[in-house]
Design a protein around this motif. Sequence first.
Motif, PDB file in Angstrom:
ATOM      1  N   VAL A 127     -15.587   4.800  11.951  1.00  0.00           N
ATOM      2  CA  VAL A 127     -14.970   5.107  10.660  1.00  0.00           C
ATOM      3  C   VAL A 127     -14.195   3.883  10.195  1.00  0.00           C
ATOM      4  CG1 VAL A 127     -13.394   6.626   9.404  1.00  0.00           C
ATOM      5  CG2 VAL A 127     -14.714   7.534  11.336  1.00  0.00           C
ATOM      6  N   SER A 128     -14.460   3.476   8.953  1.00  0.00           N
ATOM      7  CA  SER A 128     -13.711   2.384   8.334  1.00  0.00           C
ATOM      8  C   SER A 128     -13.199   2.865   6.986  1.00  0.00           C
ATOM      9  CB  SER A 128     -14.614   1.156   8.151  1.00  0.00           C
ATOM     10  OG  SER A 128     -13.912   0.111   7.514  1.00  0.00           O
ATOM     11  N   ALA A 129     -11.909   2.673   6.745  1.00  0.00           N
ATOM     12  CA  ALA A 129     -11.269   3.121   5.507  1.00  0.00           C
ATOM     13  C   ALA A 129     -10.803   1.899   4.720  1.00  0.00           C
ATOM     14  CB  ALA A 129     -10.095   4.033   5.828  1.00  0.00           C
ATOM     15  N   ARG A 130     -11.247   1.821   3.478  1.00  0.00           N
ATOM     16  CA  ARG A 130     -10.969   0.651   2.629  1.00  0.00           C
ATOM     17  C   ARG A 130     -10.454   1.145   1.273  1.00  0.00           C
ATOM     18  NH1 ARG A 130     -13.438  -4.370   2.928  1.00  0.00           N
ATOM     19  NH2 ARG A 130     -14.745  -3.546   4.580  1.00  0.00           N
ATOM     20  N   ILE A 131      -9.507   0.443   0.703  1.00  0.00           N
ATOM     21  CA  ILE A 131      -8.999   0.797  -0.626  1.00  0.00           C
ATOM     22  C   ILE A 131     -10.100   0.542  -1.655  1.00  0.00           C
ATOM     23  CG2 ILE A 131      -7.258   0.343  -2.410  1.00  0.00           C
ATOM     24  CD1 ILE A 131      -6.128   1.636   0.149  1.00  0.00           C
ATOM     25  N   GLY A 132     -10.495   1.602  -2.362  1.00  0.00           N
ATOM     26  CA  GLY A 132     -11.548   1.495  -3.368  1.00  0.00           C
ATOM     27  C   GLY A 132     -11.020   1.351  -4.777  1.00  0.00           C
ATOM     28  N   ALA A 133      -9.849   1.933  -5.044  1.00  0.00           N
ATOM     29  CA  ALA A 133      -9.251   1.865  -6.377  1.00  0.00           C
ATOM     30  C   ALA A 133      -7.774   2.215  -6.260  1.00  0.00           C
ATOM     31  CB  ALA A 133      -9.947   2.827  -7.338  1.00  0.00           C
ATOM     32  N   LEU A 134      -6.996   1.676  -7.185  1.00  0.00           N
ATOM     33  CA  LEU A 134      -5.565   1.964  -7.249  1.00  0.00           C
ATOM     34  C   LEU A 134      -5.230   2.491  -8.636  1.00  0.00           C
ATOM     35  CD1 LEU A 134      -4.320  -1.282  -5.485  1.00  0.00           C
ATOM     36  CD2 LEU A 134      -4.245   1.043  -4.547  1.00  0.00           C
ATOM     37  N   ASP A 135      -4.385   3.512  -8.703  1.00  0.00           N
ATOM     38  CA  ASP A 135      -3.929   4.072  -9.971  1.00  0.00           C
ATOM     39  C   ASP A 135      -2.415   3.885 -10.031  1.00  0.00           C
ATOM     40  OD1 ASP A 135      -2.993   5.750 -12.057  1.00  0.00           O
ATOM     41  OD2 ASP A 135      -4.696   7.114 -11.804  1.00  0.00           O
ATOM     42  N   ALA A 136      -1.982   2.865 -10.782  1.00  0.00           N
ATOM     43  CA  ALA A 136      -0.562   2.526 -10.843  1.00  0.00           C
ATOM     44  C   ALA A 136       0.260   3.629 -11.504  1.00  0.00           C
ATOM     45  CB  ALA A 136      -0.367   1.205 -11.584  1.00  0.00           C
TER      46      ALA A 136
ATOM     47  N   GLY B 253       2.052  -2.785  -1.671  1.00  0.00           N
ATOM     48  CA  GLY B 253       1.397  -3.625  -0.680  1.00  0.00           C
ATOM     49  C   GLY B 253      -0.102  -3.442  -0.576  1.00  0.00           C
ATOM     50  N   LEU B 254      -0.686  -2.624  -1.453  1.00  0.00           N
ATOM     51  CA  LEU B 254      -2.112  -2.327  -1.351  1.00  0.00           C
ATOM     52  C   LEU B 254      -2.947  -3.166  -2.306  1.00  0.00           C
ATOM     53  CD1 LEU B 254      -1.927   1.566  -1.133  1.00  0.00           C
ATOM     54  CD2 LEU B 254      -2.166  -0.077   0.737  1.00  0.00           C
ATOM     55  N   GLU B 255      -4.163  -3.498  -1.870  1.00  0.00           N
ATOM     56  CA  GLU B 255      -5.098  -4.239  -2.708  1.00  0.00           C
ATOM     57  C   GLU B 255      -6.484  -3.608  -2.594  1.00  0.00           C
ATOM     58  OE1 GLU B 255      -5.255  -8.335  -1.619  1.00  0.00           O
ATOM     59  OE2 GLU B 255      -3.066  -8.577  -1.639  1.00  0.00           O
ATOM     60  N   VAL B 256      -7.218  -3.580  -3.689  1.00  0.00           N
ATOM     61  CA  VAL B 256      -8.591  -3.087  -3.678  1.00  0.00           C
ATOM     62  C   VAL B 256      -9.398  -3.954  -2.706  1.00  0.00           C
ATOM     63  CG1 VAL B 256     -10.691  -2.765  -5.032  1.00  0.00           C
ATOM     64  CG2 VAL B 256      -8.476  -2.114  -5.990  1.00  0.00           C
ATOM     65  N   GLY B 257     -10.155  -3.297  -1.853  1.00  0.00           N
ATOM     66  CA  GLY B 257     -10.962  -3.989  -0.855  1.00  0.00           C
ATOM     67  C   GLY B 257     -10.293  -4.100   0.507  1.00  0.00           C
ATOM     68  N   GLN B 258      -9.011  -3.840   0.565  1.00  0.00           N
ATOM     69  CA  GLN B 258      -8.255  -3.941   1.813  1.00  0.00           C
ATOM     70  C   GLN B 258      -8.664  -2.846   2.795  1.00  0.00           C
ATOM     71  OE1 GLN B 258      -4.088  -3.361   1.033  1.00  0.00           O
ATOM     72  NE2 GLN B 258      -3.476  -3.612   3.167  1.00  0.00           N
TER      73      GLN B 258
END
Length: 143
Positions: free
Chosen positions: A105-114, A11-16
């Motif tokens: 504080v804001s936390a954002r997905i920067g990268a995903l490692d499948a 359910g995760l996306e870069v930038g989320q």
Amino acid sequence: MTESTSPGFAGLEVGQVVAEREVAVTRDMLVRYAGASGDFNPIHYNDVVAEQVGLPGVIAHGMLTMGLGASVVEEWAGAGNVADYQVRFTRPVPVPNPGEAIVTVSARIGALDAERRTARVDLTVSHGDTKVLGKAQAVVDCT
């Protein structure tokens, strides 16, 4: 013992944006942190000393500020799922008396490692328009 759950990788996306929080830092909080950490440097409680060393006044402990960022990630990720957390201290957080300093504080997905099923979470930690932590990143284990 409580069972920990981790965020679902699918359910995760870069930038989320996965978490945000504002924290009011007060002089009382600095006193409690000093007692818990053993860091009684007078720049964290004495305006005269802080100003003598070139600071704008009493400042929050760097590790307290770092911990605020980590707590936001941990709350989202679940206990035990933050595999790595690193920051650079860039600017102090002045804490007025009376009053409070608002740290955002804001936390954002920067990268995903499948392959590893991990997410790099990039944090923006600010006081007003000033970023107080640089290159603040956590790696989170996902299911």
